[in-house]
Design an enzyme around this catalytic site. Structure first.
Site, PDB file in Angstrom:
ATOM      1  N   ASP A  63       0.851  -1.191   0.000  1.00  0.00           N
ATOM      2  CA  ASP A  63       0.000   0.000   0.000  1.00  0.00           C
ATOM      3  C   ASP A  63       0.890   1.244   0.000  1.00  0.00           C
ATOM      4  O   ASP A  63       2.123   1.148  -0.100  1.00  0.00           O
ATOM      5  CB  ASP A  63      -1.024  -0.030   1.155  1.00  0.00           C
ATOM      6  CG  ASP A  63      -0.415   0.227   2.528  1.00  0.00           C
ATOM      7  OD1 ASP A  63       0.820   0.413   2.617  1.00  0.00           O
ATOM      8  OD2 ASP A  63      -1.187   0.248   3.514  1.00  0.00           O
ATOM      9  N   CYS A  65       2.784  -3.419   4.009  1.00  0.00           N
ATOM     10  CA  CYS A  65       1.988  -2.233   4.347  1.00  0.00           C
ATOM     11  C   CYS A  65       2.703  -1.537   5.495  1.00  0.00           C
ATOM     12  O   CYS A  65       3.902  -1.763   5.696  1.00  0.00           O
ATOM     13  CB  CYS A  65       0.533  -2.602   4.671  1.00  0.00           C
ATOM     14  SG  CYS A  65       0.293  -3.614   6.146  1.00  0.00           S
ATOM     15  N   THR A 104       2.388  -1.839   8.806  1.00  0.00           N
ATOM     16  CA  THR A 104       2.787  -2.791   9.850  1.00  0.00           C
ATOM     17  C   THR A 104       3.018  -4.205   9.336  1.00  0.00           C
ATOM     18  O   THR A 104       3.573  -5.035  10.062  1.00  0.00           O
ATOM     19  CB  THR A 104       1.672  -2.884  10.911  1.00  0.00           C
ATOM     20  OG1 THR A 104       0.472  -3.286  10.236  1.00  0.00           O
ATOM     21  CG2 THR A 104       1.457  -1.552  11.614  1.00  0.00           C
ATOM     22  N   HIS A 162       8.531 -24.439   9.201  1.00  0.00           N
ATOM     23  CA  HIS A 162       7.429 -25.105   9.908  1.00  0.00           C
ATOM     24  C   HIS A 162       6.066 -24.855   9.276  1.00  0.00           C
ATOM     25  O   HIS A 162       5.194 -25.716   9.348  1.00  0.00           O
ATOM     26  CB  HIS A 162       7.375 -24.626  11.363  1.00  0.00           C
ATOM     27  CG  HIS A 162       8.531 -25.118  12.191  1.00  0.00           C
ATOM     28  ND1 HIS A 162       8.572 -24.993  13.556  1.00  0.00           N
ATOM     29  CD2 HIS A 162       9.695 -25.732  11.842  1.00  0.00           C
ATOM     30  CE1 HIS A 162       9.705 -25.516  14.020  1.00  0.00           C
ATOM     31  NE2 HIS A 162      10.412 -25.956  12.999  1.00  0.00           N
ATOM     32  N   HIS A 203       5.121 -31.341  10.266  1.00  0.00           N
ATOM     33  CA  HIS A 203       4.530 -30.045   9.908  1.00  0.00           C
ATOM     34  C   HIS A 203       3.516 -30.175   8.771  1.00  0.00           C
ATOM     35  O   HIS A 203       2.628 -29.337   8.638  1.00  0.00           O
ATOM     36  CB  HIS A 203       5.623 -29.052   9.530  1.00  0.00           C
ATOM     37  CG  HIS A 203       6.630 -28.866  10.623  1.00  0.00           C
ATOM     38  ND1 HIS A 203       6.306 -28.314  11.842  1.00  0.00           N
ATOM     39  CD2 HIS A 203       7.946 -29.186  10.693  1.00  0.00           C
ATOM     40  CE1 HIS A 203       7.376 -28.295  12.621  1.00  0.00           C
ATOM     41  NE2 HIS A 203       8.388 -28.818  11.942  1.00  0.00           N
TER      42      HIS A 203
HETATM   43  C1  RB5 Z   1      -2.140   2.696   6.382  1.00  0.00           C
HETATM   44  O1  RB5 Z   1      -2.124   3.918   7.034  1.00  0.00           O
HETATM   45  C2  RB5 Z   1      -1.950   1.566   7.374  1.00  0.00           C
HETATM   46  O2  RB5 Z   1      -3.098   1.378   8.125  1.00  0.00           O
HETATM   47  C3  RB5 Z   1      -1.552   0.297   6.651  1.00  0.00           C
HETATM   48  O3  RB5 Z   1      -0.389   0.506   5.927  1.00  0.00           O
HETATM   49  C4  RB5 Z   1      -1.261  -0.905   7.510  1.00  0.00           C
HETATM   50  O4  RB5 Z   1      -0.347  -0.606   8.521  1.00  0.00           O
HETATM   51  C5  RB5 Z   1      -2.416  -1.656   8.010  1.00  0.00           C
HETATM   52  O5  RB5 Z   1      -2.294  -2.744   8.612  1.00  0.00           O
END
Ligand code: RB5
Length: 153
Positions: free
Chosen positions: A9, A66, A68, A99, A134
């Site tokens: 993203d 993304c 996180t 695994h 596994h």
């Molecule tokens: C975008 O701001 C953020 O929410 C996205 O990149 C991500 O971290 C969501 O899990």
């Protein structure tokens, strides 16, 4: 050489470009499913598309990124046959292959520095599924996913 699907993203556009260059340098063929700028987008649009490319066999494995690594991994994991692992350390990345036979790696551009992200990618790419006990566990997931009421047996 394997074909790697890439998707991200807006929060991870820069890291996705960085990882694309890294993969190309290692000799991998890369299919880039976007996004193509830092303009705000929705991570499911990319996580699901990468998951589908891997699930249908158009790409061998996928890397999704993304902010996180969480939202895009949840999205990719909704695609049948996808085992996406959000990893921010080398040990998890390796074990997710050995695994869990992860076929998609998810990274957080707001969590890991670009150089460390490259190390995680390399660790993940070089690790192999161990099989053995596994396999049984992965098959249970697949059977549940397919609607088998006896998936635990
Ligand atoms: C975008 O701001 C953020 O929410 C996205 O990149 C991500 O971290 C969501 O899990």
């Amino acid at each position: 050489m394997e074909v790697i699907a890439l998707g991200c993203d807006h929060a991870a556009y820069g890291l996705k470009e960085n990882i694309k260059e890294y993969l190309t340098g290692l000799g991998y063929e890369v299919r880039d499913f976007g996004t193509d700028s830092a303009k705000s987008v929705d991570y499911p649009d990319y996580g699901i598309v990468v998951g589908e490319a891997v699930s249908r066999g158009a790409c061998d494995r996928g890397i999704v990124i993304c902010g996180t690594g969480i939202g895009i991994s949840i999205s990719a994991n909704k695609v049948k046959g996808i085992r996406a692992a959000a990893c921010s350390d080398l040990f998890s990345a390796r074990l997710s292959r050995e695994h869990n036979d992860s076929n998609v790696l998810a990274l957080g551009a707001r969590i890991v520095a670009p150089e460390y992200a490259r190390s995680i990618v390399k660790e993940w790419l070089d690790a192999s599924f161990e099989g053995g006990k596994h396999v049984r566990r992965i098959l249970k997931i697949a059977r549940y996913e397919s609607g088998d009421p006896d998936w635990k047996q």
